[in-house]
Design an enzyme around this catalytic site. Structure first.
Site, mmCIF file in Angstrom:
data_model
loop_
_atom_site.group_PDB
_atom_site.id
_atom_site.type_symbol
_atom_site.label_atom_id
_atom_site.label_comp_id
_atom_site.label_asym_id
_atom_site.label_seq_id
_atom_site.Cartn_x
_atom_site.Cartn_y
_atom_site.Cartn_z
ATOM 1 N N ARG A 55 3.830 -20.748 26.727
ATOM 2 C CA ARG A 55 5.353 -20.289 26.273
ATOM 3 C C ARG A 55 4.682 -19.636 24.416
ATOM 4 O O ARG A 55 3.558 -19.649 24.606
ATOM 5 C CB ARG A 55 5.773 -21.139 26.109
ATOM 6 C CG ARG A 55 6.466 -22.430 27.448
ATOM 7 C CD ARG A 55 8.028 -21.464 27.679
ATOM 8 N NE ARG A 55 8.387 -22.356 28.347
ATOM 9 C CZ ARG A 55 8.393 -22.490 29.475
ATOM 10 N NH1 ARG A 55 6.992 -21.831 30.133
ATOM 11 N NH2 ARG A 55 9.141 -23.488 30.300
ATOM 12 N N ARG A 63 8.703 -13.998 6.127
ATOM 13 C CA ARG A 63 9.051 -13.023 5.150
ATOM 14 C C ARG A 63 10.648 -13.551 3.784
ATOM 15 O O ARG A 63 10.595 -13.383 3.297
ATOM 16 C CB ARG A 63 9.482 -11.500 5.080
ATOM 17 C CG ARG A 63 8.487 -10.988 5.002
ATOM 18 C CD ARG A 63 8.373 -9.679 5.761
ATOM 19 N NE ARG A 63 9.168 -8.613 4.943
ATOM 20 C CZ ARG A 63 9.661 -7.624 5.522
ATOM 21 N NH1 ARG A 63 8.660 -7.140 6.864
ATOM 22 N NH2 ARG A 63 11.274 -6.959 5.305
ATOM 23 N N ILE A 94 3.292 -9.962 2.097
ATOM 24 C CA ILE A 94 2.978 -11.145 2.823
ATOM 25 C C ILE A 94 1.437 -10.760 3.863
ATOM 26 O O ILE A 94 0.765 -11.643 3.661
ATOM 27 C CB ILE A 94 3.995 -11.472 3.594
ATOM 28 C CG1 ILE A 94 4.484 -10.661 5.066
ATOM 29 C CG2 ILE A 94 5.468 -12.037 3.510
ATOM 30 C CD1 ILE A 94 4.966 -11.103 6.499
ATOM 31 N N ASP A 95 1.231 -9.512 3.734
ATOM 32 C CA ASP A 95 0.139 -9.977 4.400
ATOM 33 C C ASP A 95 -1.066 -9.730 4.110
ATOM 34 O O ASP A 95 -2.192 -9.985 4.856
ATOM 35 C CB ASP A 95 -0.183 -7.848 4.683
ATOM 36 C CG ASP A 95 1.327 -7.544 6.040
ATOM 37 O OD1 ASP A 95 2.111 -8.584 6.458
ATOM 38 O OD2 ASP A 95 1.267 -6.967 5.981
ATOM 39 N N GLU A 110 0.898 -1.333 0.290
ATOM 40 C CA GLU A 110 0.341 -0.524 0.088
ATOM 41 C C GLU A 110 0.675 1.413 0.314
ATOM 42 O O GLU A 110 0.382 2.254 -0.251
ATOM 43 C CB GLU A 110 -1.097 -0.215 1.513
ATOM 44 C CG GLU A 110 -0.489 0.041 2.430
ATOM 45 C CD GLU A 110 -0.502 0.836 3.697
ATOM 46 O OE1 GLU A 110 -0.763 0.367 4.793
ATOM 47 O OE2 GLU A 110 -2.164 1.178 3.407
HETATM 48 O O1 F6P Z 1 4.613 -5.350 5.450
HETATM 49 C C1 F6P Z 1 4.844 -6.546 5.557
HETATM 50 C C2 F6P Z 1 5.205 -6.863 7.533
HETATM 51 O O2 F6P Z 1 6.355 -7.625 7.180
HETATM 52 C C3 F6P Z 1 4.140 -6.416 7.883
HETATM 53 O O3 F6P Z 1 3.956 -8.261 8.217
HETATM 54 C C4 F6P Z 1 5.169 -6.133 9.208
HETATM 55 O O4 F6P Z 1 3.832 -5.295 10.235
HETATM 56 C C5 F6P Z 1 5.963 -5.265 8.715
HETATM 57 O O5 F6P Z 1 6.345 -5.714 7.664
HETATM 58 C C6 F6P Z 1 7.475 -5.044 9.540
HETATM 59 O O6 F6P Z 1 8.244 -4.955 8.750
HETATM 60 P P1 F6P Z 1 9.832 -4.696 9.159
HETATM 61 O O7 F6P Z 1 11.045 -4.875 7.916
HETATM 62 O O8 F6P Z 1 10.182 -3.226 8.981
HETATM 63 O O9 F6P Z 1 9.887 -4.664 10.302
#
Ligand code: F6P
Length: 350
Positions: A274, A283, A129-130, A106
């Protein structure tokens, strides 16, 4: 018609499948349309600084199964600077680019949309990935992330069962619960907490108690990083979990809800609990076959839009068809989990 020179950039968080898009666009552009390509380095940062390197058949060879992006990425927002848009437009000319393909979520596509309004010839490709982008059923990267989380849940299941523990698994997804819901369903989670829903402490504790009361002595709880827990009174007294301030686009850096849920469950039930935070594991690494194919289809569709001179569009998946939609529609609002889908998952809670 004179051949075009096309810039390609990847912006925002990296994600499996980016290299598949780059490879497909370059391959199609060179072999079918006779284009030249410039790889813009580190997302919009490269456009602000005229930082690029040549991108030809040699550079794209062997990159299909590789995670990450060969072009590098950043969360740079040109519009944070007063004349950032003009700098990018000028640099298009300086780098002699006839068109730009922006691959991102976005934020990256929001920049592409603003540049379109300034008549910069831009095409967008949806990545994250979201899976929270409007106008496309799926973004590439999501399927890989869901498979990684599902495997993690399967692994955590066996240790949960051996130790009679409650295991809380925190997953990414920002303000949407797609990863949590898909992987939670696939992994047989006993409760899934997502940002689109609100939960009281009583509700979470009660669900785990109910499960243990029917003879189960371990539980799996999947929590999306953007989920929130209300106080036991269900008031507006929300816990706000944030660990690292804001990024360039003003997004809160999320994290920490998993620990809060684990502490809450342990205190409320007395069961040993836990937490596992999966973080950037979700990712990294090689894309699934689905994401490689989707990325390839997106890459080819994007370069064909350039060939048609159809700018200001984003390629998207609707059903099984690849279609082009206006960038403005894609960035209008976040795509969040609908109630009907969540209710389906609730059948398996407790
Ligand atoms: O938008 C992808 C994402 O992996 C989100 O799920 C997560 O909140 C964010 O990016 C984490 O960002 P960064 O890699 O900057 O820590």
């Amino acid at each position: 018609m004179a051949e075009k020179t096309v810039g390609i950039l990847t912006g925002g968080g990296d994600c499996p499948g980016l290299n598949a898009v780059i490879r497909a666009a370059v391959r199609r552009g060179i072999t079918t349309h006779g284009y030249r390509f410039k790889g813009i380095l580190k997302g919009w940062k490269g456009m602000m600084e005229c930082d690029w390197e040549p991108l030809g058949l040699e550079e794209i060879s062997g990159i299909l199964p590789k995670g990450g992006t060969i072009l590098g990425t950043s969360r740079t927002n040109p519009f944070k600077e007063e004349d950032g848009g003009e700098i990018v437009a000028d640099n298009m000319k300086r780098m002699k680019l006839d068109a730009l393909i922006a691959i991102g979520g976005e934020d990256t596509l929001g920049v592409a949309n603003k540049l379109t309004a300034m008549e910069v010839p831009t095409v967008g490709v949806p990545k994250t990935i979201d899976n929270d982008l409007s106008g496309t059923d799926y973004t590439f990267g999501f399927d890989t992330a869901v498979n990684i989380v599902t495997e993690a849940i399967d692994r955590i299941h066996t240790t949960a069962e051996s130790h009679n523990r409650v295991m809380v698994i925190e997953v990414m997804g920002r303000h949407s619960g797609w990863i949590a819901l898909h992987a939670g369903l696939a992994g047989g989670a006993d409760m899934i907490l997502i940002p689109e829903q609100k939960y009281t402490v009583e509700e979470v504790v009660g669900t785990i108690r109910k499960r243990h009361a029917r003879g189960k002595d371990f539980s799996i709880v999947v929590v999306a990083e953007g989920a929130q827990l209300l106080s036991d009174k269900g008031s507006d007294d929300e816990y706000v979990i944030s660990e690292g301030g804001l990024d360039d686009f003003g997004h809160v850096k999320l994290g920490g809800i998993g620990q809060l849920v684990a502490d809450t469950v342990e205190k409320g039930t007395g069961f040993e609990t836990r937490v596992t935070v999966l973080g950037h594991l979700q990712r990294g690494g090689t894309p699934t076959a689905f994401d490689r194919v989707l990325g390839t289809r997106f890459g080819i569709a994007a370069i064909d839009l350039v060939q048609a001179g159809d700018y200001g569009k984003m390629v998207s998946l609707q059903g099984n068809a690849i279609v082009a939609i206006p960038l403005s529609v894609a960035v209008e609002e976040l795509k969040v989990v609908d109630q009907e889908f969540y209710d389906l998952a609730k059948v398996f809670f407790g």
